[in-house]
Design an enzyme around this catalytic site. Structure first.
Site, PDB file in Angstrom:
ATOM      1  N   LYS A 120      27.836  43.193  25.267  1.00 38.06           N
ATOM      2  CA  LYS A 120      28.613  44.191  25.995  1.00 38.06           C
ATOM      3  C   LYS A 120      28.408  45.583  25.407  1.00 38.06           C
ATOM      4  O   LYS A 120      28.170  46.546  26.141  1.00 38.06           O
ATOM      5  CB  LYS A 120      30.098  43.820  25.981  1.00 38.06           C
ATOM      6  N   ASP A 138      33.511  44.170  31.035  1.00 28.75           N
ATOM      7  CA  ASP A 138      34.729  44.057  30.237  1.00 28.75           C
ATOM      8  C   ASP A 138      35.802  43.392  31.089  1.00 28.75           C
ATOM      9  O   ASP A 138      35.517  42.895  32.178  1.00 28.75           O
ATOM     10  CB  ASP A 138      35.178  45.437  29.740  1.00 28.75           C
TER      11      ASP A 138
END
Length: 210
Positions: A120, A138
């Protein structure tokens, strides 16, 4: 969801959110990397408060190493998991100096080899700093993608791959921030603001609120 509906969703989101960019404050790619590492399980607002004091003092790998781990902790102690993050940041600074001439690398593999940098975080840096068509999924993007049916998936990686495959090409780079900001301020977790949503009629969420 068909291709035309996806296109219209992103057209409307881009009109509603003309400035689709990170809310983390940074002045360099290195500062962005550190801010994103700090943002894991923390708010952008909280990170910005900490980095507003840290970056004027140390905003290069060399400067943070000179600061040392304990001093670094004193600047980021208001952020969750600050002990682990401080350790990782020190190690990352060492590797940036040793392997990358103090520069932030531009490939996923090299970024993910840095302590504290997962997929991420790498996606955020690749997208925001280097303009690559990546989407860092997210909690906001995961929620929006599933609710709207833009990209339904049970895992973060599944949603990411579906989005990268199906988001209209012209919106692949801004999609990351468009979806985060839409999720943060409109398609909120507990009580989505459906009545104020620019894609209300296009969204396929079955439990819309007024």
């Amino acid at each position: 969801m068909n291709k035309q509906k996806r296109l219209e969703i992103f057209e409307r989101l881009s009109e509603a959110i003309p400035v689709a960019e990170t809310e983390l404050n940074y002045q360099s790619t290195f500062e962005l990397l550190i801010a994103v590492v700090l943002s894991a399980q923390a708010t952008d607002k909280g990170v910005n408060l900490a980095t507003a004091k840290l970056f004027p003092v140390a905003n290069t790998p060399e400067a943070i190493l000179a600061l040392g781990e304990e001093q670094l902790k004193s600047y980021i102690k208001t952020i969750g998991l600050f002990n682990t993050k401080a350790t990782n940041i020190i190690k990352t600074c060492q590797l940036l100096i040793e392997r990358h001439n103090s520069q932030v690398p531009e490939t996923r593999a090299e970024l993910e080899a840095l302590p504290g940098v997962g997929r991420k975080t790498a996606n955020v840096v690749l997208n925001t700093a280097f303009g690559q068509p990546t989407i860092a999924v997210d909690t906001h993007i995961f929620r929006v993608a599933n609710r709207t049916h833009l990209a339904k998936g049970k895992t973060v990686l599944e949603v990411e791959k579906k989005l990268v495959k199906t988001v209209p090409k012209r919106y692949l780079i801004p999609a990351h921030h468009l979806l985060i900001l839409h999720g943060r301020y409109t398609c909120t977790a507990r009580k989505p603001r459906c009545g104020a949503c620019c894609i209300y009629d296009l969204c396929e969420y079955s439990e819309k609120t007024e």
